[in-house]
Design an enzyme around this catalytic site. Structure first.
Site, PDB file in Angstrom:
ATOM      1  N   ARG A 120       0.919  -1.212   0.012  1.00  0.00           N
ATOM      2  CA  ARG A 120       0.078  -0.098  -0.026  1.00  0.00           C
ATOM      3  C   ARG A 120       1.011   1.199   0.077  1.00  0.00           C
ATOM      4  NH1 ARG A 120      -3.194  -2.969   3.751  1.00  0.00           N
ATOM      5  NH2 ARG A 120      -4.658  -4.117   2.912  1.00  0.00           N
ATOM      6  N   LYS A 142       3.758  11.468 -11.681  1.00  0.00           N
ATOM      7  CA  LYS A 142       2.871  10.404 -12.589  1.00  0.00           C
ATOM      8  C   LYS A 142       3.626   9.336 -12.558  1.00  0.00           C
ATOM      9  CE  LYS A 142       0.259  13.651 -15.305  1.00  0.00           C
ATOM     10  NZ  LYS A 142      -0.168  13.976 -16.697  1.00  0.00           N
ATOM     11  N   GLU A 184      10.728  16.888 -25.255  1.00  0.00           N
ATOM     12  CA  GLU A 184      10.001  17.401 -23.913  1.00  0.00           C
ATOM     13  C   GLU A 184      10.702  18.780 -23.535  1.00  0.00           C
ATOM     14  OE1 GLU A 184       7.385  16.040 -23.064  1.00  0.00           O
ATOM     15  OE2 GLU A 184       7.279  13.814 -22.886  1.00  0.00           O
ATOM     16  N   LYS A 226       8.693  22.697 -14.519  1.00  0.00           N
ATOM     17  CA  LYS A 226       7.634  21.232 -14.386  1.00  0.00           C
ATOM     18  C   LYS A 226       7.260  21.685 -12.840  1.00  0.00           C
ATOM     19  CE  LYS A 226       6.327  16.836 -14.649  1.00  0.00           C
ATOM     20  NZ  LYS A 226       6.316  15.805 -15.409  1.00  0.00           N
ATOM     21  N   GLU A 236      -3.442  17.180 -12.108  1.00  0.00           N
ATOM     22  CA  GLU A 236      -3.946  17.640 -13.466  1.00  0.00           C
ATOM     23  C   GLU A 236      -5.590  17.792 -13.437  1.00  0.00           C
ATOM     24  OE1 GLU A 236      -1.725  15.585 -16.618  1.00  0.00           O
ATOM     25  OE2 GLU A 236      -3.694  15.993 -17.717  1.00  0.00           O
ATOM     26  N   ARG A 240      -1.716  21.557 -15.456  1.00  0.00           N
ATOM     27  CA  ARG A 240      -0.769  20.547 -15.638  1.00  0.00           C
ATOM     28  C   ARG A 240      -0.972  19.904 -16.960  1.00  0.00           C
ATOM     29  NH1 ARG A 240       1.579  15.858 -11.954  1.00  0.00           N
ATOM     30  NH2 ARG A 240       3.211  14.947 -13.320  1.00  0.00           N
ATOM     31  N   ASN A 244       1.222  18.514 -21.659  1.00  0.00           N
ATOM     32  CA  ASN A 244       0.908  17.430 -22.896  1.00  0.00           C
ATOM     33  C   ASN A 244       0.874  17.957 -24.099  1.00  0.00           C
ATOM     34  OD1 ASN A 244       0.668  14.937 -21.338  1.00  0.00           O
ATOM     35  ND2 ASN A 244      -1.149  15.722 -20.341  1.00  0.00           N
ATOM     36  N   HIS A 247       1.136  15.504 -26.913  1.00  0.00           N
ATOM     37  CA  HIS A 247       0.964  14.000 -26.437  1.00  0.00           C
ATOM     38  C   HIS A 247      -0.306  13.312 -27.001  1.00  0.00           C
ATOM     39  CE1 HIS A 247       4.313  15.340 -24.031  1.00  0.00           C
ATOM     40  NE2 HIS A 247       4.325  14.282 -23.230  1.00  0.00           N
ATOM     41  N   HIS A 251       0.418  10.089 -28.610  1.00  0.00           N
ATOM     42  CA  HIS A 251       0.006   8.759 -27.991  1.00  0.00           C
ATOM     43  C   HIS A 251      -0.551   7.895 -28.836  1.00  0.00           C
ATOM     44  CE1 HIS A 251       0.102  10.158 -23.511  1.00  0.00           C
ATOM     45  NE2 HIS A 251       1.337   9.933 -23.988  1.00  0.00           N
ATOM     46  N   HIS A 264       8.961   7.656 -27.407  1.00  0.00           N
ATOM     47  CA  HIS A 264       8.082   8.527 -27.258  1.00  0.00           C
ATOM     48  C   HIS A 264       8.215  10.122 -27.501  1.00  0.00           C
ATOM     49  CE1 HIS A 264       5.153  10.455 -24.187  1.00  0.00           C
ATOM     50  NE2 HIS A 264       6.007  11.203 -23.705  1.00  0.00           N
TER      51      HIS A 264
HETATM   52  P1  NAD Z   1      13.340   4.859 -21.752  1.00  0.00           P
HETATM   53  O1  NAD Z   1      13.127   4.554 -20.161  1.00  0.00           O
HETATM   54  O2  NAD Z   1      12.866   3.677 -22.589  1.00  0.00           O
HETATM   55  O3  NAD Z   1      14.954   5.012 -21.988  1.00  0.00           O
HETATM   56  C1  NAD Z   1      15.319   5.066 -23.383  1.00  0.00           C
HETATM   57  C2  NAD Z   1      16.208   3.991 -23.578  1.00  0.00           C
HETATM   58  O4  NAD Z   1      17.786   4.646 -23.221  1.00  0.00           O
HETATM   59  C3  NAD Z   1      16.268   2.639 -23.027  1.00  0.00           C
HETATM   60  O5  NAD Z   1      16.734   1.754 -23.963  1.00  0.00           O
HETATM   61  C4  NAD Z   1      16.903   2.769 -21.944  1.00  0.00           C
HETATM   62  O6  NAD Z   1      17.468   1.435 -21.409  1.00  0.00           O
HETATM   63  C5  NAD Z   1      18.221   3.436 -22.221  1.00  0.00           C
HETATM   64  N1  NAD Z   1      19.113   4.322 -21.197  1.00  0.00           N
HETATM   65  C6  NAD Z   1      18.664   4.776 -20.254  1.00  0.00           C
HETATM   66  N2  NAD Z   1      19.467   5.434 -19.580  1.00  0.00           N
HETATM   67  C7  NAD Z   1      20.615   5.272 -20.270  1.00  0.00           C
HETATM   68  C8  NAD Z   1      21.869   5.651 -20.265  1.00  0.00           C
HETATM   69  N3  NAD Z   1      22.125   6.929 -19.078  1.00  0.00           N
HETATM   70  N4  NAD Z   1      22.731   5.322 -20.927  1.00  0.00           N
HETATM   71  C9  NAD Z   1      22.375   4.499 -22.002  1.00  0.00           C
HETATM   72  N5  NAD Z   1      21.211   4.210 -22.194  1.00  0.00           N
HETATM   73  C10 NAD Z   1      20.347   4.378 -21.262  1.00  0.00           C
HETATM   74  O7  NAD Z   1      12.698   5.947 -22.284  1.00  0.00           O
HETATM   75  P2  NAD Z   1      12.531   7.511 -21.872  1.00  0.00           P
HETATM   76  O8  NAD Z   1      12.411   8.503 -23.100  1.00  0.00           O
HETATM   77  O9  NAD Z   1      13.653   7.867 -20.611  1.00  0.00           O
HETATM   78  O10 NAD Z   1      11.106   7.531 -21.025  1.00  0.00           O
HETATM   79  C11 NAD Z   1      10.133   7.600 -21.987  1.00  0.00           C
HETATM   80  C12 NAD Z   1       8.798   7.086 -21.038  1.00  0.00           C
HETATM   81  O11 NAD Z   1       8.503   8.023 -20.150  1.00  0.00           O
HETATM   82  C13 NAD Z   1       7.525   6.835 -21.887  1.00  0.00           C
HETATM   83  O12 NAD Z   1       6.787   5.614 -21.241  1.00  0.00           O
HETATM   84  C14 NAD Z   1       6.653   7.779 -21.259  1.00  0.00           C
HETATM   85  O13 NAD Z   1       5.376   7.430 -21.297  1.00  0.00           O
HETATM   86  C15 NAD Z   1       7.244   8.163 -19.950  1.00  0.00           C
HETATM   87  N6  NAD Z   1       7.156   9.779 -19.611  1.00  0.00           N
HETATM   88  C16 NAD Z   1       6.467   9.657 -18.269  1.00  0.00           C
HETATM   89  C17 NAD Z   1       6.312  10.956 -18.015  1.00  0.00           C
HETATM   90  C18 NAD Z   1       5.834  11.502 -16.414  1.00  0.00           C
HETATM   91  O14 NAD Z   1       5.477  12.584 -16.140  1.00  0.00           O
HETATM   92  N7  NAD Z   1       5.815  10.170 -15.795  1.00  0.00           N
HETATM   93  C19 NAD Z   1       6.607  12.153 -18.646  1.00  0.00           C
HETATM   94  C20 NAD Z   1       7.129  11.731 -19.912  1.00  0.00           C
HETATM   95  C21 NAD Z   1       7.314  10.675 -20.287  1.00  0.00           C
HETATM   96  N1  GLY Z   2       4.704  14.844 -18.743  1.00  0.00           N
HETATM   97  C1  GLY Z   2       3.260  15.165 -18.198  1.00  0.00           C
HETATM   98  C2  GLY Z   2       3.230  15.516 -16.571  1.00  0.00           C
HETATM   99  O1  GLY Z   2       3.995  15.147 -15.961  1.00  0.00           O
HETATM  100  O2  GLY Z   2       2.182  16.016 -16.423  1.00  0.00           O
END
Ligand code: NAD
Ligand code: GLY
Length: 360
Positions: A120, A142, A184, A226, A236, A240, A244, A247, A251, A264
């Protein structure tokens, strides 16, 4: 080291940004509940960066359980989430054990979701290692996994206690991932920080070359933006949603092509151009504004048109967006460069025309 604070009353937390942070256990220790952590990473990041963090923690008397996930957006699902629970339960991690996410947005979103519901809710720390995660996903709480019918459809708001963004980790990122992260980064300039957009237009090459000073400046500026938005609207209810930009279209691209085919950030870039095109069709941007949006993404090496899924398919996928209210699409558009707005009055024909104009 720079610090940006996320002002969320009793759940406020710092974002530490700088070089050489992974080896400094003293930065993490004050945020652990007990001297026990579960370090969640993946098979790509762990061999590159895990030892530095794990060794520093162990040398500081912390017991570390390592949980290594398969890599990639395609694994951001129930099965992989369960691997985290398997690791936590197998090692008898307690309610006081701190989950630490070491990786990009995929690891961060999944480890955060696991932390939100393991027993939890257990303490959570983000150690983002991609540009995208340092400027966006690690901040704001998020967390989510994907569903075959939609991106990030199952998740929770769950804030970390600390974000530790060591920009040294960005030196091992593939070029394509640096570019995806820039989508981003550019977003903040387009929706609310015109001076930052101008800085980006002048300094994009330095960022692409991973100049350490430029990286720290950009990460800090994005986190300031942010943190302000999240502090004003954590769950949101309004503002917030501006984060997006691009997005809803993006998406649709990610889901329509299959998760992981486009990154992404790549999908968000094409989506931002679609949003700009639609804004112009609704009289809120000039043709040269749209050109400016297109140009900065092109210079960052990002796609400025989407795959030709067909406008109908885009709309069908966009209807799964979390911002849809009473069945109505709510889009983030630009009323001038640097000023994002939430808009739910765009005629369907104009949305389809904007998509068509930016596909192929
Ligand atoms: P990811 O986590 O897949 O990382 C990209 C690639 O880089 C992967 O293959 C990873 O293993 C590799 N990698 C990571 N760090 C590395 C490093 N230092 N050196 C070498 N390789 C490395 O992708 P991302 O772009 O970091 O994140 C995308 C995800 O984030 C999506 O799922 C998206 O929906 C999510 N997202 C979430 C939010 C939120 O607010 N929570 C906001 C934007 C995006
Ligand atoms: N990346 C969108 C949010 O954090 O709200």
């Amino acid at each position: 080291m720079r610090t940006v604070n996320v002002a969320l009353a009793d759940r406020a937390y710092p974002i530490r940004i700088g070089t050489g942070l992974l080896g400094q256990a003293d930065l993490l220790k004050p945020y652990l509940k007990t001297s026990r952590v579960a370090l969640v990473s993946n098979e790509v990041v762990a061999p590159l960066h895990m030892a530095k963090l794990a060794d520093a923690l162990r040398n500081a008397g912390v017991t570390v359980t390592e949980i290594i996930l398969p890599d990639g957006e395609v694994h951001k699902d129930w099965n992989t989430l369960n691997l985290i629970f398997d690791g936590l339960l197998g090692a008898r991690c307690e309610r006081s054990t701190t989950v630490i996410a070491l990786g990009g947005g995929v690891v961060g979103d999944m480890a955060g979701f696991a932390a939100s519901c393991y027993q939890r809710g257990v303490p959570f720390i983000q150690v983002p290692t991609t540009l995208l995660a340092q400027v966006d996903s690690s901040v704001g709480g998020k967390t989510a996994i994907n569903h075959p019918l939609g991106k990030n459809m199952i998740g929770a708001f769950y804030q970390p206690r600390l974000v530790l963004a060591d920009t040294d980790t960005l030196q091992t990122l593939p070029d394509r991932e640096i570019r995806a992260g820039l989508a981003e980064v550019i977003k903040y300039g387009l929706i609310r920080d015109l001076p930052f957009l101008e800085w980006l237009e002048a300094n994009l090459e330095a960022l692409l070359a991973r100049d350490p000073g430029a990286l720290i400046y950009a990460v800090e500026r994005c986190c300031i933006n942010k943190a302000e938005v999240v502090a004003a609207d954590e769950t949101e209810q309004g503002e917030r949603a501006l984060l997006n930009l691009g997005h809803t279209f993006g998406h649709a691209i990610e889901t329509g092509l299959g998760f992981g085919v486009w990154l992404h950030g790549e999908a968000v870039a094409a989506g931002a151009v679609m949003a700009a095109e639609l804004s112009a069709r609704l009289g809120m941007l000039t043709v040269s504004d749209v050109q400016r949006v297109r140009r900065i993404h092109e210079r960052a090496g990002l796609p400025v048109s989407g795959p030709d899924l067909g406008a109908d398919r885009y709309i069908e996928l966009m209807r799964h967006d979390k911002k849809v209210t009473d069945g109505r699409l709510r889009l983030i558009l630009l009323q001038g460069i640097g000023h994002g707005i939430i808009h739910d009055q765009a005629p369907l024909g104009e949305i389809e025309a904007a998509i068509q104009a930016c596909c192929g």
